[in-house]
Design a protein around this motif. Structure first.
Motif, mmCIF file in Angstrom:
data_model
loop_
_atom_site.group_PDB
_atom_site.id
_atom_site.type_symbol
_atom_site.label_atom_id
_atom_site.label_comp_id
_atom_site.label_asym_id
_atom_site.label_seq_id
_atom_site.Cartn_x
_atom_site.Cartn_y
_atom_site.Cartn_z
ATOM 1 N N LEU A 176 -0.034 7.045 6.587
ATOM 2 C CA LEU A 176 1.995 8.149 5.749
ATOM 3 C C LEU A 176 2.383 6.979 6.309
ATOM 4 O O LEU A 176 3.612 7.733 5.332
ATOM 5 C CB LEU A 176 1.280 9.248 6.680
ATOM 6 C CG LEU A 176 0.725 10.378 6.608
ATOM 7 C CD1 LEU A 176 1.177 11.630 7.792
ATOM 8 C CD2 LEU A 176 1.034 10.909 5.772
ATOM 9 N N LEU A 177 2.789 5.670 6.783
ATOM 10 C CA LEU A 177 3.781 5.112 6.677
ATOM 11 C C LEU A 177 3.721 4.267 5.852
ATOM 12 O O LEU A 177 5.070 3.994 4.649
ATOM 13 C CB LEU A 177 3.845 3.966 7.908
ATOM 14 C CG LEU A 177 4.123 4.627 9.290
ATOM 15 C CD1 LEU A 177 4.026 3.295 10.095
ATOM 16 C CD2 LEU A 177 5.766 4.966 9.282
ATOM 17 N N MET A 178 2.602 4.075 4.844
ATOM 18 C CA MET A 178 2.744 3.176 3.512
ATOM 19 C C MET A 178 3.229 4.206 2.649
ATOM 20 O O MET A 178 4.155 3.880 1.484
ATOM 21 C CB MET A 178 1.268 3.348 3.249
ATOM 22 C CG MET A 178 1.380 1.865 1.899
ATOM 23 S SD MET A 178 1.782 0.223 1.968
ATOM 24 C CE MET A 178 0.863 -0.447 2.223
ATOM 25 N N LYS A 179 2.433 5.493 2.815
ATOM 26 C CA LYS A 179 3.316 6.702 1.903
ATOM 27 C C LYS A 179 5.012 6.481 1.112
ATOM 28 O O LYS A 179 5.220 6.903 0.659
ATOM 29 C CB LYS A 179 2.495 7.727 1.826
ATOM 30 C CG LYS A 179 1.541 7.498 0.873
ATOM 31 C CD LYS A 179 0.085 9.201 2.027
ATOM 32 C CE LYS A 179 -0.802 8.935 1.763
ATOM 33 N NZ LYS A 179 -1.724 8.626 0.742
ATOM 34 N N ALA A 180 5.487 6.405 3.202
ATOM 35 C CA ALA A 180 6.421 6.334 3.035
ATOM 36 C C ALA A 180 7.585 5.386 2.621
ATOM 37 O O ALA A 180 8.131 6.120 1.771
ATOM 38 C CB ALA A 180 7.705 6.609 4.028
ATOM 39 N N VAL A 181 6.821 3.853 2.651
ATOM 40 C CA VAL A 181 6.776 3.119 1.748
ATOM 41 C C VAL A 181 6.982 3.271 0.131
ATOM 42 O O VAL A 181 7.924 2.833 -0.375
ATOM 43 C CB VAL A 181 6.659 1.870 2.022
ATOM 44 C CG1 VAL A 181 7.284 0.718 1.625
ATOM 45 C CG2 VAL A 181 7.034 1.115 3.718
ATOM 46 N N GLN A 182 6.033 3.957 -0.114
ATOM 47 C CA GLN A 182 5.841 4.125 -1.631
ATOM 48 C C GLN A 182 6.646 4.520 -2.247
ATOM 49 O O GLN A 182 7.226 4.159 -3.053
ATOM 50 C CB GLN A 182 4.543 4.351 -1.875
ATOM 51 C CG GLN A 182 3.403 3.062 -1.847
ATOM 52 C CD GLN A 182 1.586 3.574 -1.682
ATOM 53 O OE1 GLN A 182 1.414 5.408 -1.110
ATOM 54 N NE2 GLN A 182 0.747 2.492 -2.192
ATOM 55 N N ARG A 183 7.114 6.091 -1.638
ATOM 56 C CA ARG A 183 8.206 7.081 -2.152
ATOM 57 C C ARG A 183 9.551 6.337 -2.199
ATOM 58 O O ARG A 183 9.843 6.633 -3.112
ATOM 59 C CB ARG A 183 8.550 8.177 -0.988
ATOM 60 C CG ARG A 183 9.084 9.168 -1.266
ATOM 61 C CD ARG A 183 9.283 10.083 -0.181
ATOM 62 N NE ARG A 183 10.510 10.471 -0.468
ATOM 63 C CZ ARG A 183 11.966 10.008 0.065
ATOM 64 N NH1 ARG A 183 12.237 8.861 0.119
ATOM 65 N NH2 ARG A 183 12.789 10.276 -0.569
#
Length: 138
Positions: free
Chosen positions: A123-130
């Motif tokens: 989820l942290l990677m998804k936050a960065v990607q977002r």
């Protein structure tokens, strides 16, 4: 894994973007729900908690922990998610607790950017990607 730069605002922005956050959390829930009954058992949640390896490492170095102590910690984490204490975690409980955890992480990070090694599906990677690629994050 890859090394990314993020701060508390990265995580808060992800959580506040309800559409993206809900899709990402629902996808994770579906992956964990191996029996596809719409609920997470302790055994299903345990796999994810163990994957995080929060208690088995100290600054990235493996540490041998007492198995009984680990079991107690994981059980207490599961109870944090199981708001109605019925022994199962539904999607709403999972979303609510995940949101609280993410916001606590954001609060802990504050506004100073930090480098973190992140798993590609976290989820942290998804936050960065977002934050950096808003069109592909969802």
């Amino acid at each position: 894994m890859s090394v990314e730069i993020l701060d508390g605002a990265t995580i808060v922005g992800f959580v506040e973007d309800e559409e993206v956050f809900n899709v990402c959390v629902s996808d994770l829930f579906s992956q964990l729900d191996t029996d596809k009954d719409g609920l997470l058992s302790y055994a299903e949640m345990l796999k994810e908690l163990q994957r995080l390896r929060v208690f088995e490492t100290h600054f990235g170095v493996d540490v041998k922990r007492d198995p009984d102590e680990l079991a107690r910690v994981y059980e207490s984490l599961f109870v944090q998610f199981d708001h109605d204490l019925n022994g199962r975690v539904d999607l709403q409980e999972f979303k609510e607790e995940t949101k609280q955890i993410m916001l606590a992480m954001a609060n802990g990070l504050g506004s100073l950017p930090v480098q973190m090694a992140l798993e590609h599906d976290s989820l942290l990677m998804k936050a960065v990607q977002r934050e950096y690629f808003p069109k592909i994050a969802a």
